[in-house]
Design a protein around this motif. Structure first.
Motif, short mmCIF file in Angstrom:
data_model
loop_
_atom_site.label_atom_id
_atom_site.label_comp_id
_atom_site.label_asym_id
_atom_site.label_seq_id
_atom_site.Cartn_x
_atom_site.Cartn_y
_atom_site.Cartn_z
N PRO A 72 0.80 -1.24 0.00
CA PRO A 72 0.00 0.00 0.00
C PRO A 72 0.82 1.28 0.00
CG PRO A 72 -0.84 -1.57 1.63
CD PRO A 72 0.48 -2.09 1.16
N THR A 73 2.14 1.18 0.24
CA THR A 73 2.97 2.39 0.24
C THR A 73 3.51 2.72 -1.15
OG1 THR A 73 5.07 1.26 0.72
CG2 THR A 73 3.69 1.86 2.60
N THR A 74 3.20 1.90 -2.16
CA THR A 74 3.68 2.15 -3.51
C THR A 74 3.15 3.48 -4.05
OG1 THR A 74 3.69 -0.23 -3.95
CG2 THR A 74 3.84 1.23 -5.86
N ARG A 75 4.05 4.32 -4.57
CA ARG A 75 3.63 5.58 -5.19
C ARG A 75 3.32 5.34 -6.65
NH1 ARG A 75 8.47 7.49 -2.33
NH2 ARG A 75 7.95 8.97 -0.68
N ILE A 76 2.08 5.64 -7.05
CA ILE A 76 1.66 5.43 -8.44
C ILE A 76 1.03 6.70 -8.97
CG2 ILE A 76 0.23 4.07 -10.01
CD1 ILE A 76 0.31 1.80 -7.96
N LEU A 77 1.58 7.22 -10.07
CA LEU A 77 1.03 8.37 -10.77
C LEU A 77 0.37 7.85 -12.03
CD1 LEU A 77 2.88 11.75 -11.44
CD2 LEU A 77 1.35 10.71 -13.11
N VAL A 78 -0.94 8.04 -12.15
CA VAL A 78 -1.69 7.51 -13.28
C VAL A 78 -1.77 8.53 -14.41
CG1 VAL A 78 -3.97 6.68 -14.03
CG2 VAL A 78 -3.06 5.99 -11.79
N LEU A 92 -7.71 7.36 -7.48
CA LEU A 92 -7.23 8.05 -6.30
C LEU A 92 -7.69 7.34 -5.03
CD1 LEU A 92 -7.77 11.75 -7.44
CD2 LEU A 92 -5.58 10.56 -7.21
N GLU A 93 -8.91 6.84 -5.03
CA GLU A 93 -9.40 6.12 -3.87
C GLU A 93 -8.71 4.77 -3.71
OE1 GLU A 93 -13.65 5.95 -4.17
OE2 GLU A 93 -13.86 7.88 -3.14
N GLU A 94 -8.32 4.17 -4.83
CA GLU A 94 -7.63 2.88 -4.76
C GLU A 94 -6.23 3.02 -4.19
OE1 GLU A 94 -7.34 -1.12 -4.90
OE2 GLU A 94 -9.12 -0.01 -5.52
N GLY A 95 -5.64 4.23 -4.31
CA GLY A 95 -4.32 4.42 -3.72
C GLY A 95 -3.32 5.18 -4.58
N ALA A 96 -3.71 5.56 -5.82
CA ALA A 96 -2.80 6.35 -6.65
C ALA A 96 -2.49 7.67 -5.96
CB ALA A 96 -3.42 6.61 -8.02
N VAL A 97 -1.24 8.14 -6.06
CA VAL A 97 -0.88 9.40 -5.41
C VAL A 97 -1.20 10.60 -6.29
CG1 VAL A 97 0.93 8.35 -4.01
CG2 VAL A 97 1.52 9.29 -6.25
N ASP A 98 -1.44 10.36 -7.58
CA ASP A 98 -1.77 11.47 -8.47
C ASP A 98 -2.38 10.92 -9.75
OD1 ASP A 98 -1.98 14.08 -9.33
OD2 ASP A 98 0.12 14.59 -8.92
N PHE A 99 -3.02 11.83 -10.51
CA PHE A 99 -3.67 11.46 -11.77
C PHE A 99 -3.47 12.62 -12.72
CE2 PHE A 99 -6.90 10.88 -14.87
CZ PHE A 99 -7.33 9.56 -14.84
N LEU A 100 -2.89 12.34 -13.89
CA LEU A 100 -2.61 13.38 -14.87
C LEU A 100 -3.25 13.01 -16.20
CD1 LEU A 100 -1.12 16.03 -15.49
CD2 LEU A 100 0.91 14.68 -16.03
N ALA A 101 -4.08 13.91 -16.72
CA ALA A 101 -4.80 13.63 -17.96
C ALA A 101 -3.89 13.83 -19.17
CB ALA A 101 -6.03 14.53 -18.07
N LYS A 102 -4.07 12.98 -20.18
CA LYS A 102 -3.41 13.14 -21.46
C LYS A 102 -4.30 13.99 -22.36
CE LYS A 102 -1.16 8.56 -21.68
NZ LYS A 102 -1.10 7.32 -22.47
N PRO A 103 -3.74 14.84 -23.21
CA PRO A 103 -2.31 15.18 -23.30
C PRO A 103 -1.89 16.07 -22.14
CG PRO A 103 -3.57 16.54 -24.80
CD PRO A 103 -4.55 15.57 -24.21
N PHE A 104 -0.61 16.02 -21.80
CA PHE A 104 -0.13 16.79 -20.65
C PHE A 104 1.14 17.54 -21.03
CE2 PHE A 104 1.37 12.40 -20.46
CZ PHE A 104 2.75 12.58 -20.46
#
Length: 221
Positions: A72-78, A92-104
């Protein structure tokens, strides 16, 4: 050296992001499909995973779930091209630390990577919390209320854990965003309210009190 794993099925984007992160001084591992990416993430110590959400076969959501179950401590940026706001909330609720939309913008990606790497990882908890009839096993993330048992998502677990460590204290939305989602700013979403709503459904008794214009309070009586 800080290790970053990038998982994306678009070769051009994979190379582009990989080279940009290497230019910032990171050691970058890449995977062109989700199955290989999951294997690398489970067998190699990495400091951050940059994960595409929409991939053929095993999708990014499944990879995210597997990685959070493993650690659960894994850092994941989606990263995702989807416009589905519910998909963002689910990640984000599942545990991702961030979410970035494409295109970025590449500058934004690098800034978010740097910010998430600097943030303290969520420590793996190792005890049992009890507040009234609520029992939270912080090893298994399992919730017990009376004789009922319920499974919690990563964010539900972190939110309930924070409230249980602060019983009868009013926790502001900004505090919860910081402690549970790692935001030091208000992203103008209803993440907290949605997560509280799901927790209430699992607790059934309305022990989480809404304090208007402030936040939430876990009541002990």
């Amino acid at each position: 050296m800080t290790r970053i794993l990038v998982i994306d099925d678009e070769p051009d984007l994979l190379g582009f992001v990989g080279h940009a992160l290497e230019a910032e001084g990171y050691h970058v591992l890449t995977a062109i499909d989700s199955t290989e990416g999951l294997r690398v993430a489970l067998t190699t110590k990495v400091d951050l995973v940059v994960l595409d959400l929409l991939m053929p076969g095993l999708d990014g959501q499944a990879v995210l779930t597997a990685l959070m179950a493993h650690d659960p401590t894994t850092r994941i940026l989606v990263l995702s091209a989807t416009e589905d706001k519910q998909a963002r909330v689910a990640c984000l609720e599942e545990g991702a630390v961030d979410f970035l939309a494409k295109p970025f913008l590449l500058r934004e990606l690098i800034a978010r990577v740097r910010s998430r790497l600097l943030a303290e990882p969520v420590a793996r908890p190792s005890d049992v919390l009890r507040v009234g009839a609520i029992v939270l096993n912080t090893r298994t993330r399992r919730l017990q209320v009376g004789g009922r048992t319920a499974e919690l998502s990563q964010r539900e677990f972190l939110l309930l854990q924070h409230l249980m460590r602060n019983p009868d204290i009013v926790c502001s939305r900004q505090e919860l965003l910081s402690e549970v989602w790692g935001y030091d700013f208000d992203p103008s979403t209803n993440l907290v309210d949605v997560c509280v709503g799901r927790l209430r459904a699992k607790l059934r008794d309305d022990v989480i009190r809404t304090v208007r214009n402030v936040g939430y309070q876990l009541q002990t009586a």
